[in-house]
Motif scaffolding. Sequence first.
Motif, PDB file in Angstrom:
ATOM      1  N   GLU A 229       0.861  -1.186   0.000  1.00  0.00           N
ATOM      2  CA  GLU A 229       0.000   0.000   0.000  1.00  0.00           C
ATOM      3  C   GLU A 229       0.891   1.227   0.000  1.00  0.00           C
ATOM      4  OE1 GLU A 229      -2.918   1.986   3.152  1.00  0.00           O
ATOM      5  OE2 GLU A 229      -3.740   0.112   2.340  1.00  0.00           O
ATOM      6  N   ILE A 230       0.694   2.098  -0.993  1.00  0.00           N
ATOM      7  CA  ILE A 230       1.482   3.323  -1.104  1.00  0.00           C
ATOM      8  C   ILE A 230       0.525   4.503  -1.158  1.00  0.00           C
ATOM      9  CG2 ILE A 230       3.141   4.603  -2.508  1.00  0.00           C
ATOM     10  CD1 ILE A 230       4.182   1.938  -3.561  1.00  0.00           C
ATOM     11  N   ALA A 231       0.607   5.357  -0.161  1.00  0.00           N
ATOM     12  CA  ALA A 231      -0.271   6.538  -0.081  1.00  0.00           C
ATOM     13  C   ALA A 231      -1.737   6.142  -0.179  1.00  0.00           C
ATOM     14  CB  ALA A 231       0.093   7.546  -1.170  1.00  0.00           C
ATOM     15  N   GLY A 232      -2.081   5.040   0.503  1.00  0.00           N
ATOM     16  CA  GLY A 232      -3.464   4.602   0.555  1.00  0.00           C
ATOM     17  C   GLY A 232      -3.944   3.851  -0.665  1.00  0.00           C
ATOM     18  N   ARG A 233      -3.046   3.529  -1.594  1.00  0.00           N
ATOM     19  CA  ARG A 233      -3.444   2.825  -2.820  1.00  0.00           C
ATOM     20  C   ARG A 233      -2.715   1.493  -2.908  1.00  0.00           C
ATOM     21  NH1 ARG A 233      -3.299   7.885  -7.127  1.00  0.00           N
ATOM     22  NH2 ARG A 233      -5.141   8.975  -6.324  1.00  0.00           N
ATOM     23  N   ARG A 234      -3.430   0.493  -3.385  1.00  0.00           N
ATOM     24  CA  ARG A 234      -2.878  -0.851  -3.515  1.00  0.00           C
ATOM     25  C   ARG A 234      -1.888  -0.932  -4.677  1.00  0.00           C
ATOM     26  NH1 ARG A 234      -7.022  -5.719  -4.709  1.00  0.00           N
ATOM     27  NH2 ARG A 234      -7.343  -4.387  -6.552  1.00  0.00           N
ATOM     28  N   VAL A 235      -0.782  -1.607  -4.421  1.00  0.00           N
ATOM     29  CA  VAL A 235       0.216  -1.872  -5.458  1.00  0.00           C
ATOM     30  C   VAL A 235       0.668  -3.318  -5.301  1.00  0.00           C
ATOM     31  CG1 VAL A 235       2.453  -1.257  -6.448  1.00  0.00           C
ATOM     32  CG2 VAL A 235       1.022   0.524  -5.425  1.00  0.00           C
ATOM     33  N   LEU A 236       0.678  -4.069  -6.383  1.00  0.00           N
ATOM     34  CA  LEU A 236       1.144  -5.453  -6.343  1.00  0.00           C
ATOM     35  C   LEU A 236       2.637  -5.496  -6.650  1.00  0.00           C
ATOM     36  CD1 LEU A 236      -1.720  -7.234  -8.334  1.00  0.00           C
ATOM     37  CD2 LEU A 236      -1.669  -6.484  -5.939  1.00  0.00           C
ATOM     38  N   ARG A 237       3.309  -6.453  -6.028  1.00  0.00           N
ATOM     39  CA  ARG A 237       4.731  -6.640  -6.307  1.00  0.00           C
ATOM     40  C   ARG A 237       4.988  -8.101  -6.635  1.00  0.00           C
ATOM     41  NH1 ARG A 237       9.550  -7.896  -3.697  1.00  0.00           N
ATOM     42  NH2 ARG A 237       8.479  -8.307  -1.739  1.00  0.00           N
ATOM     43  N   PHE A 238       5.652  -8.330  -7.771  1.00  0.00           N
ATOM     44  CA  PHE A 238       5.968  -9.682  -8.212  1.00  0.00           C
ATOM     45  C   PHE A 238       7.482  -9.864  -8.266  1.00  0.00           C
ATOM     46  CE2 PHE A 238       1.870  -8.793 -10.393  1.00  0.00           C
ATOM     47  CZ  PHE A 238       1.107  -9.770  -9.765  1.00  0.00           C
ATOM     48  N   SER A 239       7.913 -11.069  -7.909  1.00  0.00           N
ATOM     49  CA  SER A 239       9.326 -11.406  -8.013  1.00  0.00           C
ATOM     50  C   SER A 239       9.435 -12.886  -8.364  1.00  0.00           C
ATOM     51  CB  SER A 239      10.071 -11.093  -6.709  1.00  0.00           C
ATOM     52  OG  SER A 239       9.497 -11.813  -5.625  1.00  0.00           O
ATOM     53  N   GLY A 240      10.644 -13.333  -8.626  1.00  0.00           N
ATOM     54  CA  GLY A 240      10.854 -14.732  -8.980  1.00  0.00           C
ATOM     55  C   GLY A 240      11.218 -14.885 -10.445  1.00  0.00           C
ATOM     56  N   LYS A 241      11.346 -16.138 -10.858  1.00  0.00           N
ATOM     57  CA  LYS A 241      11.729 -16.451 -12.239  1.00  0.00           C
ATOM     58  C   LYS A 241      10.736 -17.451 -12.826  1.00  0.00           C
ATOM     59  CE  LYS A 241      16.661 -15.567 -11.582  1.00  0.00           C
ATOM     60  NZ  LYS A 241      18.033 -16.137 -11.698  1.00  0.00           N
ATOM     61  N   PRO A 242       9.590 -16.982 -13.238  1.00  0.00           N
ATOM     62  CA  PRO A 242       8.593 -17.889 -13.812  1.00  0.00           C
ATOM     63  C   PRO A 242       9.036 -18.386 -15.187  1.00  0.00           C
ATOM     64  CG  PRO A 242       7.899 -15.628 -14.085  1.00  0.00           C
ATOM     65  CD  PRO A 242       9.139 -15.573 -13.249  1.00  0.00           C
ATOM     66  N   ALA A 243       8.346 -19.398 -15.670  1.00  0.00           N
ATOM     67  CA  ALA A 243       8.655 -19.930 -16.992  1.00  0.00           C
ATOM     68  C   ALA A 243       8.377 -18.874 -18.052  1.00  0.00           C
ATOM     69  CB  ALA A 243       7.814 -21.176 -17.260  1.00  0.00           C
ATOM     70  N   HIS A 244       9.254 -18.814 -19.055  1.00  0.00           N
ATOM     71  CA  HIS A 244       9.079 -17.855 -20.137  1.00  0.00           C
ATOM     72  C   HIS A 244       7.807 -18.160 -20.920  1.00  0.00           C
ATOM     73  CE1 HIS A 244      13.291 -16.144 -20.301  1.00  0.00           C
ATOM     74  NE2 HIS A 244      13.416 -17.122 -19.435  1.00  0.00           N
ATOM     75  N   PRO A 245       7.080 -17.143 -21.334  1.00  0.00           N
ATOM     76  CA  PRO A 245       5.999 -17.388 -22.305  1.00  0.00           C
ATOM     77  C   PRO A 245       6.618 -17.712 -23.661  1.00  0.00           C
ATOM     78  CG  PRO A 245       6.279 -15.038 -21.939  1.00  0.00           C
ATOM     79  CD  PRO A 245       7.202 -15.724 -20.967  1.00  0.00           C
ATOM     80  N   ALA A 246       5.803 -18.160 -24.581  1.00  0.00           N
ATOM     81  CA  ALA A 246       6.310 -18.487 -25.913  1.00  0.00           C
ATOM     82  C   ALA A 246       6.914 -17.240 -26.556  1.00  0.00           C
ATOM     83  CB  ALA A 246       5.185 -19.033 -26.771  1.00  0.00           C
TER      84      ALA A 246
END
Length: 302
Positions: A229-246
């Motif tokens: 939450e930044i200044a009252g607003r939702r923010v998603l955070r992603f990390s990791g190494k998922p499989a590449h899309p095609a």
Amino acid sequence: MTVTTAPAAQRPRSLNDVKGWFPSLDQVLFDRFLTRQERLGQPGDLMEMGAYLGKSAIFTAAYLRSYERFTVCDLFDAEAPDEQNAAEARKSYSTLTRTAFEQNYLAFWNELPYVIQGPTSVVPDHVGADTCRFVHVDASHLYEHVAGDIDTARTALVPDGIVVLDDFRSEHTPGVAAAAWEAVFTRGLRPICLSTQKLYGTWGDPEPFQDELLADEEWRRGMHTSVQEIAGRRVLRFSGKPAHPAAPTSRYAHEPRDPAPEQRPAPAAPASAAGRRPTTVRRLAADVLPPVVTRAIRRRRG
């Protein structure tokens, strides 16, 4: 424009052969947002400001529809507009040329994008307001230039269009961080999510995007997800190494690669060693060993 064919050793057999910074996590996120736009039939062109050797541009072009335009702007090997920008180009992009970009791009696609060779400040002369649905900003790291690029993206984007800001948190690019968060707090940019390297945002409503991302547990497999939450607003955070899309397929994908140095055959020996002159070691042995030993060695070799 005529583009010369790259030597075989320089032809990219896959997207991974194209030099650049475009990790699997961001490939997954690009795919997600661009596929969503296609699914919803959202109109608009694509744009990238700062292309380097074409890695992310090649990937993005896979989502271009036949009636849309993909605009790519980069200085390439043109003169920079100011000394600070020129110094940055000399330090980080000394090997960048337009020819190298075009050769890489044409290894995957039959036609080049609409290329603007020059500073990103000229983009508004070529790209109209409310014409783009997806804009990737990855050009200069200098605050003044990035702030201008963000303003350009805002003008070019359609409502609910997506802007992606590269290097918003890297330690060597504080100017990008300053411009990105200034846009969030004073210019109405709404972050949707953050990756390790990029900020994904919109000047529309970020919540429908966020709700979809959080609801799709299968898509998020292999990634770590956190809700900030930044200044009252939702923010998603992603990390990791998922499989590449095609990834797009190179027209050189089936060409043989040069073998690694350790796999290359050793140089062939001379056809006959009989006529070779004695080596230094042999001459030295003949000089210092007792004659009986030297004769025995010669008989055995014979």
